[in-house]
Design an enzyme around this catalytic site. Sequence first.
Site, PDB file in Angstrom:
ATOM      1  N   ARG A  45       0.804  -1.196   0.000  1.00 19.52           N
ATOM      2  CA  ARG A  45       0.000   0.000   0.000  1.00 19.52           C
ATOM      3  C   ARG A  45       0.849   1.263   0.000  1.00 19.52           C
ATOM      4  O   ARG A  45       0.374   2.348  -0.255  1.00 19.52           O
ATOM      5  CB  ARG A  45      -0.880  -0.010   1.261  1.00 19.52           C
ATOM      6  CG  ARG A  45      -2.084  -0.926   1.129  1.00 19.52           C
ATOM      7  CD  ARG A  45      -2.804  -1.029   2.457  1.00 19.52           C
ATOM      8  NE  ARG A  45      -2.472  -2.306   3.059  1.00 19.52           N
ATOM      9  CZ  ARG A  45      -2.899  -2.675   4.272  1.00 19.52           C
ATOM     10  NH1 ARG A  45      -3.613  -1.835   5.008  1.00 19.52           N
ATOM     11  NH2 ARG A  45      -2.607  -3.861   4.742  1.00 19.52           N
ATOM     12  N   GLU A 101       7.783   2.537  -6.481  1.00 20.41           N
ATOM     13  CA  GLU A 101       7.899   2.012  -5.117  1.00 20.41           C
ATOM     14  C   GLU A 101       8.072   3.179  -4.152  1.00 20.41           C
ATOM     15  O   GLU A 101       8.691   4.191  -4.491  1.00 20.41           O
ATOM     16  CB  GLU A 101       9.097   1.044  -5.074  1.00 20.41           C
ATOM     17  CG  GLU A 101       9.449   0.464  -3.729  1.00 20.41           C
ATOM     18  CD  GLU A 101       8.385  -0.411  -3.082  1.00 20.41           C
ATOM     19  OE1 GLU A 101       7.220   0.032  -2.997  1.00 20.41           O
ATOM     20  OE2 GLU A 101       8.720  -1.511  -2.614  1.00 20.41           O
ATOM     21  N   ASP A 105      14.787  -0.500   0.481  1.00 21.57           N
ATOM     22  CA  ASP A 105      15.611  -0.704   1.668  1.00 21.57           C
ATOM     23  C   ASP A 105      16.678  -1.756   1.318  1.00 21.57           C
ATOM     24  O   ASP A 105      17.666  -1.426   0.670  1.00 21.57           O
ATOM     25  CB  ASP A 105      14.647  -1.140   2.786  1.00 21.57           C
ATOM     26  CG  ASP A 105      15.267  -1.211   4.151  1.00 21.57           C
ATOM     27  OD1 ASP A 105      15.948  -0.259   4.540  1.00 21.57           O
ATOM     28  OD2 ASP A 105      15.065  -2.220   4.849  1.00 21.57           O
ATOM     29  N   GLY A 107      16.287  -4.081  -0.866  1.00 26.29           N
ATOM     30  CA  GLY A 107      16.147  -4.356  -2.291  1.00 26.29           C
ATOM     31  C   GLY A 107      15.498  -5.702  -2.584  1.00 26.29           C
ATOM     32  O   GLY A 107      15.184  -5.998  -3.729  1.00 26.29           O
ATOM     33  N   THR A 109      12.498  -6.954  -1.903  1.00 24.86           N
ATOM     34  CA  THR A 109      11.119  -6.895  -2.420  1.00 24.86           C
ATOM     35  C   THR A 109      11.130  -6.608  -3.920  1.00 24.86           C
ATOM     36  O   THR A 109      10.552  -7.352  -4.714  1.00 24.86           O
ATOM     37  CB  THR A 109      10.321  -5.783  -1.692  1.00 24.86           C
ATOM     38  OG1 THR A 109      10.400  -6.004  -0.293  1.00 24.86           O
ATOM     39  CG2 THR A 109       8.862  -5.767  -2.140  1.00 24.86           C
ATOM     40  N   LEU A 110      11.821  -5.536  -4.293  1.00 23.73           N
ATOM     41  CA  LEU A 110      11.810  -5.145  -5.706  1.00 23.73           C
ATOM     42  C   LEU A 110      12.506  -6.162  -6.588  1.00 23.73           C
ATOM     43  O   LEU A 110      12.093  -6.407  -7.719  1.00 23.73           O
ATOM     44  CB  LEU A 110      12.493  -3.793  -5.873  1.00 23.73           C
ATOM     45  CG  LEU A 110      11.540  -2.639  -6.087  1.00 23.73           C
ATOM     46  CD1 LEU A 110      12.321  -1.359  -6.288  1.00 23.73           C
ATOM     47  CD2 LEU A 110      10.638  -2.891  -7.293  1.00 23.73           C
ATOM     48  N   ASP A 161       3.913   3.411   6.173  1.00 23.34           N
ATOM     49  CA  ASP A 161       3.342   3.149   7.500  1.00 23.34           C
ATOM     50  C   ASP A 161       4.340   2.612   8.511  1.00 23.34           C
ATOM     51  O   ASP A 161       5.401   2.087   8.164  1.00 23.34           O
ATOM     52  CB  ASP A 161       2.236   2.101   7.373  1.00 23.34           C
ATOM     53  CG  ASP A 161       2.818   0.693   7.095  1.00 23.34           C
ATOM     54  OD1 ASP A 161       3.545   0.550   6.093  1.00 23.34           O
ATOM     55  OD2 ASP A 161       2.563  -0.223   7.895  1.00 23.34           O
ATOM     56  N   ARG A 167       0.231   6.637   7.533  1.00 26.12           N
ATOM     57  CA  ARG A 167       0.293   6.752   6.066  1.00 26.12           C
ATOM     58  C   ARG A 167      -0.238   8.098   5.582  1.00 26.12           C
ATOM     59  O   ARG A 167       0.100   8.555   4.503  1.00 26.12           O
ATOM     60  CB  ARG A 167      -0.575   5.657   5.403  1.00 26.12           C
ATOM     61  CG  ARG A 167      -0.058   4.248   5.575  1.00 26.12           C
ATOM     62  CD  ARG A 167      -0.865   3.315   4.672  1.00 26.12           C
ATOM     63  NE  ARG A 167      -0.692   1.909   5.008  1.00 26.12           N
ATOM     64  CZ  ARG A 167       0.284   1.122   4.567  1.00 26.12           C
ATOM     65  NH1 ARG A 167       1.202   1.604   3.759  1.00 26.12           N
ATOM     66  NH2 ARG A 167       0.355  -0.135   4.925  1.00 26.12           N
TER      67      ARG A 167
HETATM   68  P1  IMP Z   1      13.170  -4.072   0.988  1.00 25.58           P
HETATM   69  O1  IMP Z   1      12.667  -5.355   0.441  1.00 25.58           O
HETATM   70  O2  IMP Z   1      14.057  -4.286   2.168  1.00 25.58           O
HETATM   71  O3  IMP Z   1      13.807  -3.178  -0.040  1.00 25.58           O
HETATM   72  O4  IMP Z   1      11.936  -3.339   1.610  1.00 25.58           O
HETATM   73  C1  IMP Z   1      11.071  -2.592   0.890  1.00 25.58           C
HETATM   74  C2  IMP Z   1       9.762  -2.398   1.628  1.00 25.58           C
HETATM   75  O5  IMP Z   1       9.943  -2.384   3.051  1.00 25.58           O
HETATM   76  C3  IMP Z   1       9.191  -1.046   1.295  1.00 25.58           C
HETATM   77  O6  IMP Z   1       8.346  -1.128   0.187  1.00 25.58           O
HETATM   78  C4  IMP Z   1       8.433  -0.692   2.553  1.00 25.58           C
HETATM   79  O7  IMP Z   1       7.136  -1.234   2.474  1.00 25.58           O
HETATM   80  C5  IMP Z   1       9.195  -1.363   3.645  1.00 25.58           C
HETATM   81  N1  IMP Z   1      10.098  -0.407   4.332  1.00 25.58           N
HETATM   82  C6  IMP Z   1      11.441  -0.281   4.161  1.00 25.58           C
HETATM   83  N2  IMP Z   1      11.934   0.698   4.921  1.00 25.58           N
HETATM   84  C7  IMP Z   1      10.872   1.225   5.571  1.00 25.58           C
HETATM   85  C8  IMP Z   1      10.736   2.320   6.492  1.00 25.58           C
HETATM   86  O8  IMP Z   1      11.683   3.026   6.875  1.00 25.58           O
HETATM   87  N3  IMP Z   1       9.469   2.571   6.917  1.00 25.58           N
HETATM   88  C9  IMP Z   1       8.392   1.832   6.549  1.00 25.58           C
HETATM   89  N4  IMP Z   1       8.476   0.824   5.664  1.00 25.58           N
HETATM   90  C10 IMP Z   1       9.706   0.517   5.205  1.00 25.58           C
HETATM   91 MG    MG Z   2       6.362  -1.013  -0.016  1.00 24.00          MG
END
Ligand code: IMP
Ligand code: MG
Length: 179
Positions: A45, A101, A105, A107, A109-110, A161, A167
């Site tokens: 979201r 996105e 963070d 990476g 997820t992406l 969030d 949010r």
């Molecule tokens: P990644 O897979 O570690 O890159 O995480 C990406 C996802 O983690 C983002 O799309 C956010 O939903 C969540 N996320 C990462 N950092 C934060 C933060 O500082 N606050 C809230 N959500 C976060």
């Molecule tokens: Mg996200």
Amino acid sequence: MPSQDYDIDIMIPESEITAKVNAMSRDISKYYAKSEKLVVVGLLRGSFMFVADLVRRLDLPVEVDFMTVSSYGSSMRSSREVRILKDLDGDIENVDVLVAEDIIDTGHTLSQVLKILSTRKPQSLEVCCLLNKPSRREVDIPVKWVGFDIPDEFVVGYGIDYAQNNRNLPHIGKVRLKD
Ligand code: IMP
Ligand code: MG
């Protein structure tokens, strides 16, 4: 109203977000000027506000679709497992896809999302994000447009969030736990 066990300090004010997203929309409009069909894919979201502001300023015909993948749950810790909770409604074969996105963070997820989307044979596949935490990166992601590089802080607002809260803030704030 229940009291929070944390405070939120402003990190990026609303006016700076607006200016940055407008500039990004201008660049993206130029980049896709000759595109036959562009679909902006928002990851729900967290990206809903970013996508709304970004596409509103695009000077192009554009379609908007959304996908929900699981990532952080309600904790501050990153999980590496990514599951599709809601898939795209439309087909992306032979179209230009721009994934939007909220924040990158580690990476993970992406990286998973890009892997899944690329199997569907889009014409092109690019990424834009509002926020980026380069110091936290564990897998390399090709991100064409980055709004702001930020330090390793937990942030909320502008769609992002903490346990589903905050949010609605118009700015980006950093979470400071009360002791
Ligand atoms: P990644 O897979 O570690 O890159 O995480 C990406 C996802 O983690 C983002 O799309 C956010 O939903 C969540 N996320 C990462 N950092 C934060 C933060 O500082 N606050 C809230 N959500 C976060
Ligand atoms: Mg996200």
